[in-house]
Design an enzyme around this catalytic site. Structure first.
Site, PDB file in Angstrom:
ATOM      1  N   ARG A   1       0.819  -1.217   0.000  1.00 56.40           N
ATOM      2  CA  ARG A   1       0.000   0.000   0.000  1.00 56.40           C
ATOM      3  C   ARG A   1       0.853   1.268   0.000  1.00 56.40           C
ATOM      4  O   ARG A   1       0.334   2.368  -0.215  1.00 56.40           O
ATOM      5  CB  ARG A   1      -0.910   0.024   1.221  1.00 56.40           C
ATOM      6  CG  ARG A   1      -2.059  -0.937   1.122  1.00 56.40           C
ATOM      7  CD  ARG A   1      -3.025  -0.689   2.236  1.00 56.40           C
ATOM      8  NE  ARG A   1      -3.733   0.567   2.055  1.00 56.40           N
ATOM      9  CZ  ARG A   1      -4.951   0.679   1.570  1.00 56.40           C
ATOM     10  NH1 ARG A   1      -5.612  -0.384   1.214  1.00 56.40           N
ATOM     11  NH2 ARG A   1      -5.524   1.856   1.460  1.00 56.40           N
TER      12      ARG A   1
ATOM     13  N   LYS B   1      -0.512   0.190  -4.152  1.00 55.61           N
ATOM     14  CA  LYS B   1      -1.516  -0.688  -4.731  1.00 55.61           C
ATOM     15  C   LYS B   1      -2.889  -0.033  -4.878  1.00 55.61           C
ATOM     16  O   LYS B   1      -3.552  -0.173  -5.879  1.00 55.61           O
ATOM     17  CB  LYS B   1      -1.629  -1.946  -3.872  1.00 55.61           C
ATOM     18  CG  LYS B   1      -2.587  -3.005  -4.411  1.00 55.61           C
ATOM     19  CD  LYS B   1      -2.059  -3.596  -5.690  1.00 55.61           C
ATOM     20  CE  LYS B   1      -3.007  -4.561  -6.347  1.00 55.61           C
ATOM     21  NZ  LYS B   1      -2.657  -4.800  -7.754  1.00 55.61           N
TER      22      LYS B   1
ATOM     23  N   LYS C   1       1.881  -1.870 -18.291  1.00 55.70           N
ATOM     24  CA  LYS C   1       2.552  -2.892 -17.485  1.00 55.70           C
ATOM     25  C   LYS C   1       4.061  -2.712 -17.572  1.00 55.70           C
ATOM     26  O   LYS C   1       4.750  -2.715 -16.578  1.00 55.70           O
ATOM     27  CB  LYS C   1       2.126  -4.268 -18.000  1.00 55.70           C
ATOM     28  CG  LYS C   1       2.036  -5.345 -17.025  1.00 55.70           C
ATOM     29  CD  LYS C   1       0.746  -5.389 -16.217  1.00 55.70           C
ATOM     30  CE  LYS C   1       0.364  -4.107 -15.580  1.00 55.70           C
ATOM     31  NZ  LYS C   1      -0.969  -3.986 -15.141  1.00 55.70           N
TER      32      LYS C   1
ATOM     33  N   TRP D   1       2.771   6.094   1.882  1.00 51.08           N
ATOM     34  CA  TRP D   1       2.924   6.543   0.503  1.00 51.08           C
ATOM     35  C   TRP D   1       2.781   8.066   0.577  1.00 51.08           C
ATOM     36  O   TRP D   1       1.707   8.581   0.875  1.00 51.08           O
ATOM     37  CB  TRP D   1       1.840   5.941  -0.385  1.00 51.08           C
ATOM     38  CG  TRP D   1       2.054   6.230  -1.841  1.00 51.08           C
ATOM     39  CD1 TRP D   1       2.841   5.534  -2.712  1.00 51.08           C
ATOM     40  CD2 TRP D   1       1.484   7.294  -2.607  1.00 51.08           C
ATOM     41  NE1 TRP D   1       2.799   6.094  -3.949  1.00 51.08           N
ATOM     42  CE2 TRP D   1       1.971   7.184  -3.924  1.00 51.08           C
ATOM     43  CE3 TRP D   1       0.617   8.345  -2.304  1.00 51.08           C
ATOM     44  CZ2 TRP D   1       1.611   8.074  -4.929  1.00 51.08           C
ATOM     45  CZ3 TRP D   1       0.257   9.235  -3.306  1.00 51.08           C
ATOM     46  CH2 TRP D   1       0.764   9.084  -4.607  1.00 51.08           C
TER      47      TRP D   1
HETATM   48  O1  M6R Z   1      -8.005  -0.938  -7.606  1.00 55.68           O
HETATM   49  P1  M6R Z   1      -8.290  -0.387  -8.985  1.00 55.68           P
HETATM   50  O2  M6R Z   1      -8.585  -1.463  -9.986  1.00 55.68           O
HETATM   51  O3  M6R Z   1      -9.371   0.659  -8.958  1.00 55.68           O
HETATM   52  O4  M6R Z   1      -6.954   0.314  -9.411  1.00 55.68           O
HETATM   53  C1  M6R Z   1      -6.876   0.999 -10.637  1.00 55.68           C
HETATM   54  C2  M6R Z   1      -5.450   1.361 -10.972  1.00 55.68           C
HETATM   55  O5  M6R Z   1      -4.884   2.130  -9.943  1.00 55.68           O
HETATM   56  C3  M6R Z   1      -4.568   0.129 -11.187  1.00 55.68           C
HETATM   57  O6  M6R Z   1      -5.090  -0.691 -12.183  1.00 55.68           O
HETATM   58  C4  M6R Z   1      -3.144   0.576 -11.594  1.00 55.68           C
HETATM   59  O7  M6R Z   1      -3.170   1.198 -12.836  1.00 55.68           O
HETATM   60  C5  M6R Z   1      -2.166  -0.580 -11.570  1.00 55.68           C
HETATM   61  N1  M6R Z   1      -0.899  -0.115 -11.084  1.00 55.68           N
HETATM   62  C6  M6R Z   1      -1.926  -1.158 -12.917  1.00 55.68           C
HETATM   63  O8  M6R Z   1      -1.054  -2.214 -12.903  1.00 55.68           O
END
Ligand code: M6R
Length: 605
Positions: free
Chosen positions: A27, A600, A482, A75
């Site tokens: 986190r 995350k 990615k 963070w």
């Molecule tokens: O928890 P969420 O699916 O809402 O998060 C969305 C984005 O923050 C998340 O997909 C982010 O882009 C990742 N780091 C991608 O790998």
């Protein structure tokens, strides 16, 4: 963002907090700290910058006899990464940890004349001083007066110096879960920290004050009335949050995808077609809308881009995908006939939550696709379809993406069926093709040799381009995210046909171009675009289906996915793109699971 844990009970508070912080590190991992009552019932604070392991070293042979404390992994939002800015923050009698942002911290600083008292640059320390000014020996009265003064989001865990053995928790937006367990009382920002001790937990309702002691957890609403927590059961086991022999969570999660897809899809099939009755979703939700609005961030938004490319031609209604953080400023056209699909792994992404609230305020029905049970988006949406990926720990989203896609495909199929774009047979065939995509993911999981070879080429470059058309373009967007987020290589995705309107100027000798060409309708055109970059010296990594005909000299590396229907190629392609990012990052010796600057779950705007 920011991991929080609090413990009161018979065991070592230091150990439980440090173990919990290690679980919560995804986190935020700029700095970490803890505060515990020592054996003289005095609060001791330890903080350090960097990973939780630094805090562990700092705490070695200290605080051995503590049974109540709080810990935080940060963070950074307000103020840089320093020991002073790390949590906990102490102000007089108050010691607290905070997740979220207090937007009016500047105004509070002036109102409470705090300028000379602050030792950090954080909004959290301001909150600590404000609470201390309101504290006259009764934590409830002080917290009740404190909350209306705050603007923004918060999850607080608070110790008061003259209340040894007690932890107070309260939240608005930012998540907090808690449990009374055989080992004592616990509170945390995420379930992962509680799982080693319990399978039951409750989500702390917003503005409710929780008082944790070694013997019980009491909840009080804003009138001071005691309320009973609503416990839920965890739907995954603690193994799911371990690496289980894999070197990184990301690789483990990539490998878990075929199973996660089956767990997400199969319970929702009745006579071979999707049926959401057990999820409480009526068909009228799909038949009575005349527009679909998708809101999400990052990878979840890119899953939405794939859904648009599948749904719009199938359903013949407009499907709009909006980046959740932009949605509020777009003045979107929505009404009660708009179905809003909200996609979020964590269910806590604040921009996605705000977008969902805006949609609901405009009369739209909201259907959330969420992985974390009981999360804010899941609770606030009109309807929810849970994905069953289990906990996703690596910051880079992998299995959450493919299960989100699987649910979106199920929705597309059910909608097509109830709107009569699909016969029963069409729907069953569509689902069969979806199921056929799962073994193709398994096939690609074994292509490590080729992918490692191409990764060894990528590491010496600072730019990589991804190109594709139509669905292949939507896949490229996720592939480039990615790669850039974990390998720090600049990666851009372009619609292949758009290159020559500017971007092709960047193509020079040796530049890697990852070209995805799996869609029948645009295959020939994409291949022409590949020729254009090849002619300018690009190092071409071409991804096609097995039987695609391409000249051998066109591609420097040619990756072939199994021959499945082109509408479903995203599933094996996702595995390939994830492995490319993974192996490139490993070869560069970077931290795969915890890339710099990220966390995350993005609970700040
Ligand atoms: O928890 P969420 O699916 O809402 O998060 C969305 C984005 O923050 C998340 O997909 C982010 O882009 C990742 N780091 C991608 O790998």
């Amino acid at each position: 963002m920011c991991g929080i844990i609090g413990y009161a009970g018979p065991l070592s508070a230091k150990k439980i907090i440090l173990d919990g912080l290690a679980q919560l590190e995804y986190r935020g991992y700029d700095s970490a700290g803890l505060a515990c009552f020592d054996d003289n019932q005095t609060i001791q604070i330890k903080k350090s910058v960097g990973k939780v392991t630094s805090l562990q070293s700092l705490c070695a042979n200290r605080l051995e006899d503590s049974h109540c404390g709080i810990g935080h992994t940060r963070w950074a939002t307000h103020g840089g990464v320093t020991v002073e800015n790390a949590h906990p923050h102490q102000a007089g009698n108050v010691t607290l940890i905070h997740n979220g942002i207090i937007e009016n911290y500047h105004q509070l600083t002036q109102e409470f004349h705090l300028e000379d008292k602050l030792v950090s640059q954080t909004d959290s320390e301001v909150a600590a001083w404000v609470l201390n000014s309101l504290y006259e020996g009764d934590p409830f009265t002080a917290i009740q007066k404190f909350l209306p003064m705050l603007q923004g989001s918060y999850g607080f865990c608070i110790l008061f110096s003259d209340r040894p053995g007690e932890i107070y928790g309260v939240r608005n937006v930012s998540p907090l879960v808690a449990a009374y367990t055989p080992s004592g009382s616990m509170i945390a920002s995420d379930l992962t920290a509680l799982i080693p001790y319990t399978r039951s937990y409750f989500v702390l309702p917003e503005y409710t004050i929780a008082k944790l002691t070694a013997y019980q957890i009491c909840l009080y609403n804003h009138d001071g009335k005691q309320i009973t927590p609503e416990y839920s059961k965890v739907n995954w086991d603690s193994d799911a949050a371990m690496k289980n022999g894999f070197p990184h969570f990301m690789l483990k999660e990539i490998h878990e995808q075929p199973e996660a897809l089956k767990k997400t899809i199969l319970p929702r099939l009745v006579k071979g077609i999707p049926d959401f009755s057990d999820d409480g979703i009526p068909d009228t939700l799909f038949s009575e809308c005349d527009k679909i609005q998708i809101v999400a961030c990052g990878t979840a938004m890119y899953a939405g881009m794939v859904a648009k490319a599948i749904m719009e031609p199938l359903l013949r209604i407009p499907v709009t995908v909006s980046i959740a953080s932009e949605f509020r400023y777009e003045q979107p056209l929505m009404n009660e006939k708009t179905l809003t699909l909200v996609i979020s792994q964590s269910g806590e992404t604040i921009d996605t939550l705000a977008a969902m609230r805006l949609s609901a305020s405009m009369g739209s029905k909201t259907l959330a696709i969420v992985n974390v049970k009981g999360s804010t988006i899941a609770r606030e949406s009109d309807y929810v379809l849970y994905t069953h990926a289990g906990p996703e720990i690596a910051v880079a989203s992998t299995k959450a993406y493919s299960v989100q896609l699987s649910i979106l495909y199920l929705i597309a199929c059910r909608m097509a069926y109830v709107r009569k774009a699909f016969s029963l047979e069409d729907a069953a065939n569509f689902i069969q093709m979806l199921m056929d995509a799962i073994p193709s993911m398994e096939t690609m999981l074994h292509q490590t040799k080729t992918i490692q070879e191409l990764a060894s080429h990528l590491i010496s470059h600072s730019d990589v381009f991804f190109i594709g058309r139509n669905l292949d373009y939507a896949f490229s967007l996720e592939g480039s995210l990615k790669l850039k987020e974990i390998s720090y290589i600049h990666a851009e995705a372009y619609p292949a046909g758009e290159l020559k309107h500017g971007t092709i100027a960047l193509i020079e000798n040796g530049i890697p171009v990852i070209a995805i060409a799996t869609q029948d309708s645009v295959f020939a055109k994409t291949i022409s675009n590949v020729r254009e970059v090849k002619a300018r010296g690009a190092y071409v990594i071409l991804i096609t289906r097995e039987h695609a005909h391409v000249d051998a000299e066109l591609a420097d590396i040619h990756i072939k996915i199994p021959e499945i229907s082109d509408h479903f190629t995203v599933f094996p392609i996702a595995v390939v793109l994830q492995l490319i990012a993974y192996y490139t990052t490993c070869l560069k010796g970077l931290n795969v699971d915890q890339p710099r600057n990220l966390a995350k779950s993005v609970t700040v705007e």
